[in-house]
Design a protein around this motif. Sequence first.
Motif, PDB file in Angstrom:
ATOM      1  N   GLN A  27     -12.663  27.766 -43.613  1.00 45.33           N
ATOM      2  CA  GLN A  27     -13.786  28.565 -43.113  1.00 45.33           C
ATOM      3  C   GLN A  27     -14.781  27.715 -42.332  1.00 45.33           C
ATOM      4  O   GLN A  27     -15.353  28.152 -41.349  1.00 45.33           O
ATOM      5  CB  GLN A  27     -14.527  29.249 -44.271  1.00 45.33           C
ATOM      6  CG  GLN A  27     -13.752  30.340 -44.945  1.00 45.33           C
ATOM      7  CD  GLN A  27     -13.469  31.504 -44.022  1.00 45.33           C
ATOM      8  OE1 GLN A  27     -14.359  32.076 -43.425  1.00 45.33           O
ATOM      9  NE2 GLN A  27     -12.202  31.841 -43.880  1.00 45.33           N
ATOM     10  N   LEU A  28     -14.990  26.487 -42.810  1.00 47.38           N
ATOM     11  CA  LEU A  28     -15.996  25.611 -42.209  1.00 47.38           C
ATOM     12  C   LEU A  28     -15.435  24.758 -41.072  1.00 47.38           C
ATOM     13  O   LEU A  28     -16.177  24.073 -40.387  1.00 47.38           O
ATOM     14  CB  LEU A  28     -16.603  24.708 -43.292  1.00 47.38           C
ATOM     15  CG  LEU A  28     -17.341  25.456 -44.408  1.00 47.38           C
ATOM     16  CD1 LEU A  28     -17.756  24.505 -45.514  1.00 47.38           C
ATOM     17  CD2 LEU A  28     -18.552  26.211 -43.852  1.00 47.38           C
ATOM     18  N   GLY A  29     -14.102  24.769 -40.911  1.00 49.20           N
ATOM     19  CA  GLY A  29     -13.495  23.994 -39.837  1.00 49.20           C
ATOM     20  C   GLY A  29     -13.565  22.493 -40.056  1.00 49.20           C
ATOM     21  O   GLY A  29     -13.715  21.723 -39.112  1.00 49.20           O
TER      22      GLY A  29
ATOM     23  N   PRO B  95     -11.793  19.036 -42.408  1.00 53.28           N
ATOM     24  CA  PRO B  95     -10.592  18.661 -43.173  1.00 53.28           C
ATOM     25  C   PRO B  95     -10.805  18.897 -44.673  1.00 53.28           C
ATOM     26  O   PRO B  95     -11.933  18.854 -45.161  1.00 53.28           O
ATOM     27  CB  PRO B  95     -10.421  17.168 -42.892  1.00 53.28           C
ATOM     28  CG  PRO B  95     -11.418  16.801 -41.863  1.00 53.28           C
ATOM     29  CD  PRO B  95     -12.395  17.920 -41.714  1.00 53.28           C
ATOM     30  N   LYS B  96      -9.706  19.129 -45.391  1.00 55.03           N
ATOM     31  CA  LYS B  96      -9.797  19.336 -46.844  1.00 55.03           C
ATOM     32  C   LYS B  96     -10.477  18.152 -47.530  1.00 55.03           C
ATOM     33  O   LYS B  96     -11.148  18.324 -48.537  1.00 55.03           O
ATOM     34  CB  LYS B  96      -8.412  19.556 -47.442  1.00 55.03           C
ATOM     35  CG  LYS B  96      -7.822  20.904 -47.121  1.00 55.03           C
ATOM     36  CD  LYS B  96      -6.484  21.067 -47.806  1.00 55.03           C
ATOM     37  CE  LYS B  96      -5.793  22.323 -47.321  1.00 55.03           C
ATOM     38  NZ  LYS B  96      -4.464  22.479 -47.899  1.00 55.03           N
ATOM     39  N   SER B  97     -10.298  16.962 -46.968  1.00 52.67           N
ATOM     40  CA  SER B  97     -10.906  15.762 -47.566  1.00 52.67           C
ATOM     41  C   SER B  97     -12.432  15.775 -47.471  1.00 52.67           C
ATOM     42  O   SER B  97     -13.107  15.006 -48.149  1.00 52.67           O
ATOM     43  CB  SER B  97     -10.360  14.503 -46.892  1.00 52.67           C
ATOM     44  OG  SER B  97     -10.666  14.522 -45.505  1.00 52.67           O
ATOM     45  N   SER B  98     -13.005  16.667 -46.646  1.00 49.76           N
ATOM     46  CA  SER B  98     -14.460  16.761 -46.492  1.00 49.76           C
ATOM     47  C   SER B  98     -15.104  17.718 -47.483  1.00 49.76           C
ATOM     48  O   SER B  98     -16.313  17.892 -47.476  1.00 49.76           O
ATOM     49  CB  SER B  98     -14.807  17.213 -45.066  1.00 49.76           C
ATOM     50  OG  SER B  98     -14.402  16.257 -44.127  1.00 49.76           O
ATOM     51  N   VAL B  99     -14.284  18.361 -48.332  1.00 55.38           N
ATOM     52  CA  VAL B  99     -14.798  19.325 -49.304  1.00 55.38           C
ATOM     53  C   VAL B  99     -14.352  18.883 -50.691  1.00 55.38           C
ATOM     54  O   VAL B  99     -13.172  18.655 -50.923  1.00 55.38           O
ATOM     55  CB  VAL B  99     -14.230  20.736 -49.003  1.00 55.38           C
ATOM     56  CG1 VAL B  99     -14.787  21.754 -49.981  1.00 55.38           C
ATOM     57  CG2 VAL B  99     -14.531  21.152 -47.580  1.00 55.38           C
TER      58      VAL B  99
ATOM     59  N   ASP C 271     -22.927  20.781 -39.836  1.00 56.65           N
ATOM     60  CA  ASP C 271     -24.334  21.174 -39.925  1.00 56.65           C
ATOM     61  C   ASP C 271     -24.377  22.665 -40.220  1.00 56.65           C
ATOM     62  O   ASP C 271     -23.576  23.420 -39.698  1.00 56.65           O
ATOM     63  CB  ASP C 271     -25.078  20.892 -38.616  1.00 56.65           C
ATOM     64  CG  ASP C 271     -25.249  19.396 -38.388  1.00 56.65           C
ATOM     65  OD1 ASP C 271     -25.477  18.662 -39.367  1.00 56.65           O
ATOM     66  OD2 ASP C 271     -25.144  18.967 -37.219  1.00 56.65           O
ATOM     67  N   ALA C 272     -25.303  23.080 -41.045  1.00 50.08           N
ATOM     68  CA  ALA C 272     -25.525  24.489 -41.366  1.00 50.08           C
ATOM     69  C   ALA C 272     -24.252  25.213 -41.842  1.00 50.08           C
ATOM     70  O   ALA C 272     -23.858  26.215 -41.251  1.00 50.08           O
ATOM     71  CB  ALA C 272     -26.142  25.203 -40.163  1.00 50.08           C
ATOM     72  N   PRO C 273     -23.615  24.745 -42.916  1.00 45.05           N
ATOM     73  CA  PRO C 273     -22.383  25.399 -43.381  1.00 45.05           C
ATOM     74  C   PRO C 273     -22.585  26.860 -43.769  1.00 45.05           C
ATOM     75  O   PRO C 273     -21.661  27.656 -43.667  1.00 45.05           O
ATOM     76  CB  PRO C 273     -21.965  24.556 -44.591  1.00 45.05           C
ATOM     77  CG  PRO C 273     -23.195  23.858 -45.029  1.00 45.05           C
ATOM     78  CD  PRO C 273     -24.013  23.645 -43.782  1.00 45.05           C
ATOM     79  N   TRP C 274     -23.787  27.238 -44.168  1.00 41.49           N
ATOM     80  CA  TRP C 274     -24.055  28.619 -44.577  1.00 41.49           C
ATOM     81  C   TRP C 274     -23.860  29.601 -43.428  1.00 41.49           C
ATOM     82  O   TRP C 274     -23.572  30.758 -43.648  1.00 41.49           O
ATOM     83  CB  TRP C 274     -25.454  28.751 -45.169  1.00 41.49           C
ATOM     84  CG  TRP C 274     -26.529  28.383 -44.207  1.00 41.49           C
ATOM     85  CD1 TRP C 274     -27.186  29.234 -43.354  1.00 41.49           C
ATOM     86  CD2 TRP C 274     -27.071  27.093 -43.996  1.00 41.49           C
ATOM     87  NE1 TRP C 274     -28.093  28.525 -42.621  1.00 41.49           N
ATOM     88  CE2 TRP C 274     -28.046  27.212 -42.988  1.00 41.49           C
ATOM     89  CE3 TRP C 274     -26.840  25.841 -44.556  1.00 41.49           C
ATOM     90  CZ2 TRP C 274     -28.789  26.129 -42.525  1.00 41.49           C
ATOM     91  CZ3 TRP C 274     -27.569  24.766 -44.104  1.00 41.49           C
ATOM     92  CH2 TRP C 274     -28.529  24.911 -43.093  1.00 41.49           C
ATOM     93  N   MET C 275     -23.973  29.143 -42.209  1.00 44.72           N
ATOM     94  CA  MET C 275     -23.803  30.028 -41.054  1.00 44.72           C
ATOM     95  C   MET C 275     -22.379  30.565 -40.967  1.00 44.72           C
ATOM     96  O   MET C 275     -22.149  31.631 -40.427  1.00 44.72           O
ATOM     97  CB  MET C 275     -24.167  29.295 -39.753  1.00 44.72           C
ATOM     98  CG  MET C 275     -25.584  28.774 -39.718  1.00 44.72           C
ATOM     99  SD  MET C 275     -26.813  30.079 -39.685  1.00 44.72           S
ATOM    100  CE  MET C 275     -26.738  30.558 -37.987  1.00 44.72           C
TER     101      MET C 275
END
Length: 98
Positions: free
Chosen positions: A64-66, A68-72, A91-95
């Motif tokens: 959803q955030l675009g 890599p899996k390693s970033s979450v 930046d601004a993942p809630w958007m």
Amino acid sequence: MAMNGPPVWARRDGADWLLELHVQPGAKQTAAVGEHGGRLKLKIAAPPVDNKANAHLLAWLAAQLGVPKSSVRLVRGEASRQKTVAVRGIDAPWMKLA
């Protein structure tokens, strides 16, 4: 960053964004469905067994955030519906979630 800033369930922690989530596993499809108790409520289309819901949650958030899996990564709440997830590289993942 959004004009009015992040929602109550998203906060900065160094290079990461911490997202406070309320996760409901076992749904028909994965989706953000609003806020619940100061957290973003997500329905997850995975059962809460053998860490499947957590793995699905992290993969879905990355997609959803675009990023890599390693970033979450899951910070808190492995066996709970109340989870804290750290996200890096956006930046601004809630958007892209709310």
